[in-house]
Design an enzyme around this catalytic site. Structure first.
Site, PDB file in Angstrom:
ATOM      1  N   THR A 191      62.566  22.476 -11.385  1.00 26.59           N
ATOM      2  CA  THR A 191      61.147  22.149 -11.605  1.00 26.59           C
ATOM      3  C   THR A 191      60.451  23.150 -12.520  1.00 26.59           C
ATOM      4  O   THR A 191      60.695  24.350 -12.415  1.00 26.59           O
ATOM      5  CB  THR A 191      60.425  22.192 -10.234  1.00 26.59           C
ATOM      6  OG1 THR A 191      60.935  21.139  -9.431  1.00 26.59           O
ATOM      7  CG2 THR A 191      58.928  22.050 -10.368  1.00 26.59           C
ATOM      8  N   THR A 242      59.229  26.385  -6.637  1.00 26.41           N
ATOM      9  CA  THR A 242      60.378  25.610  -7.070  1.00 26.41           C
ATOM     10  C   THR A 242      61.443  25.760  -5.988  1.00 26.41           C
ATOM     11  O   THR A 242      61.417  26.715  -5.223  1.00 26.41           O
ATOM     12  CB  THR A 242      60.903  26.105  -8.434  1.00 26.41           C
ATOM     13  OG1 THR A 242      62.080  25.360  -8.780  1.00 26.41           O
ATOM     14  CG2 THR A 242      61.250  27.571  -8.439  1.00 26.41           C
ATOM     15  N   GLY A 245      62.179  21.371  -1.759  1.00 20.08           N
ATOM     16  CA  GLY A 245      60.791  21.025  -1.500  1.00 20.08           C
ATOM     17  C   GLY A 245      60.438  20.897  -0.032  1.00 20.08           C
ATOM     18  O   GLY A 245      59.320  21.226   0.379  1.00 20.08           O
TER      19      GLY A 245
HETATM   20  C1  SD4 Z   1      61.631  19.080  -5.079  1.00 22.01           C
HETATM   21  N1  SD4 Z   1      60.821  21.288  -5.514  1.00 22.01           N
HETATM   22  O1  SD4 Z   1      61.470  17.924  -5.415  1.00 22.01           O
HETATM   23  C2  SD4 Z   1      61.431  20.139  -6.123  1.00 22.01           C
HETATM   24  C3  SD4 Z   1      62.740  20.409  -6.778  1.00 22.01           C
HETATM   25  C4  SD4 Z   1      62.826  21.733  -7.445  1.00 22.01           C
HETATM   26  O2  SD4 Z   1      63.871  23.449  -8.335  1.00 22.01           O
HETATM   27  O3  SD4 Z   1      61.912  22.477  -7.567  1.00 22.01           O
HETATM   28  N2  SD4 Z   1      63.892  22.197  -7.871  1.00 22.01           N
HETATM   29  O4  SD4 Z   1      61.979  19.422  -3.951  1.00 22.01           O
END
Ligand code: SD4
Length: 332
Positions: A191, A242, A245
């Site tokens: 992310t 990040t 989640g």
């Molecule tokens: C999620 N936080 O959809 C996001 C994915 C992510 O690094 O950040 N990956 O859970």
């Protein structure tokens, strides 16, 4: 230059500039909180290109909201980044579904979740914030809103990601939420979350992602949840996340970081404390990666992660670099 050396150089340089600005600004009766701006900070290596785009706006005296939007849009449209926007890894049903949010210095917020076929979810989130009385739109409704406001329907699944998904399906691999540890090994970079303070001391943030690889169709992560993936209090500071989640959502991580800063912690201490909260409250924390970035109103920045390997990009008048955050675990 070694990271530590760079860091201490930066601290000294920041203090120097802060001291200088304080005397100038004291005379001009400008609040001392603005000593270290503009500054922009964002997650992972792809944050470097995002910061460059944001910097074009910040260095010209522009608004940090425009900067964070422009910055993360670069990553949203880059098919090389397989965890954000166009070219993102699809969900278990082969669909690319996007989550994003944005916040300004006044605490206004906009967000979209489970959005399909729209390349720039962050810009739709900004429209939700600016043109509706709501904070969040999801799924078909979010897409209709985007189309009604001039966005085009686009195919986001690239040939390469389709191949990747087909292979995943064939192998019948068990779904794993431990994406970020795996991603790290595959040199994948997750992310994009970004925080920026402009020349006028306005703090804004944005966050955008295609979420976990091969997630259940309909799954929404932390990234569009105000307080989880991102939180900004223009008088205190901002934080963004990040990683897995679900863990960030359960601890309302970004809000927590900002509240820790409100209670007097530095951005780095606050990020560490939010990681410690995950360690304390979530049983299988060892199997995940989480990274936080934070900036306070004075322009001090900080970051922390659960596992090693979380890097973040920083750009200001005195530096433009990638740094590795201090991690709870020292080794994978
Ligand atoms: C999620 N936080 O959809 C996001 C994915 C992510 O690094 O950040 N990956 O859970």
């Amino acid at each position: 230059m070694a990271t530590t050396t760079r860091r201490s150089f930066l601290t000294k340089a920041t203090l120097g500039i802060a001291g200088l600005s304080l005397s100038v600004k004291a005379r001009a009766k400008i609040k001392s909180e603005r000593v270290n701006s503009p500054v922009v900070i964002s997650t992972w290596r792809h944050g470097l290109q995002a910061n460059d785009a944001a910097w074009e706006i910040l260095s010209a005296g522009g608004y940090s909201l425009d900067a964070v939007e422009a910055g993360v849009r670069v990553v949203e449209s880059d098919p090389e980044v397989i965890t954000v926007g166009y070219g993102g890894i699809p969900d278990a049903s082969g669909k690319v579904t996007l989550d994003a949010c944005i916040m300004n210095e006044k605490g206004d917020a906009g967000s979209v979740a489970f959005l399909q076929c729209i390349k720039h979810p962050v810009s739709v989130a900004r429209l939700v914030m600016e043109q509706t009385p709501h904070v969040m739109l999801a799924g078909k409704g979010a897409q209709q809103f985007a189309l009604a406001n001039g966005f085009k329907k686009e195919k986001l699944l690239t040939k390469e990601m389709r191949r990747h998904w087909k292979k995943w399906k064939k192998e019948e691999r068990e779904f794993s939420t431990k994406i970020n540890i795996e991603n790290q090994l595959e040199e994948n970079h997750d992310t994009i979350s970004m925080l920026a303070i402009d020349d006028e001391g306005r703090l804004c943030g944005a966050c955008t992602t295609s979420g976990m690889a091969f997630k259940k169709h309909g799954r929404v992560g932390d990234s569009p949840i105000i307080g989880a993936g991102l939180f900004v209090d223009g008088e205190i500071g901002g934080a963004a996340a990040t990683g897995s989640g679900e863990l960030v959502m359960k601890t309302l991580g970004s809000f927590l970081v900002v509240e820790f800063m409100r209670s007097g912690m530095s951005p780095k201490e606050a990020c560490n404390a939010a990681i410690a909260r995950i360690v304390k409250t979530i049983p299988d924390y060892e199997e995940h990666q989480i990274g936080y970035i934070a900036v306070n109103k004075s322009g001090e920045i900080g970051a922390a992660s659960l596992q090693p390997g979380f890097d973040y990009a920083v750009k200001s008048t005195i530096t433009s670099e990638l740094r590795e955050a201090g991690a709870w675990f020292k080794k994978l």
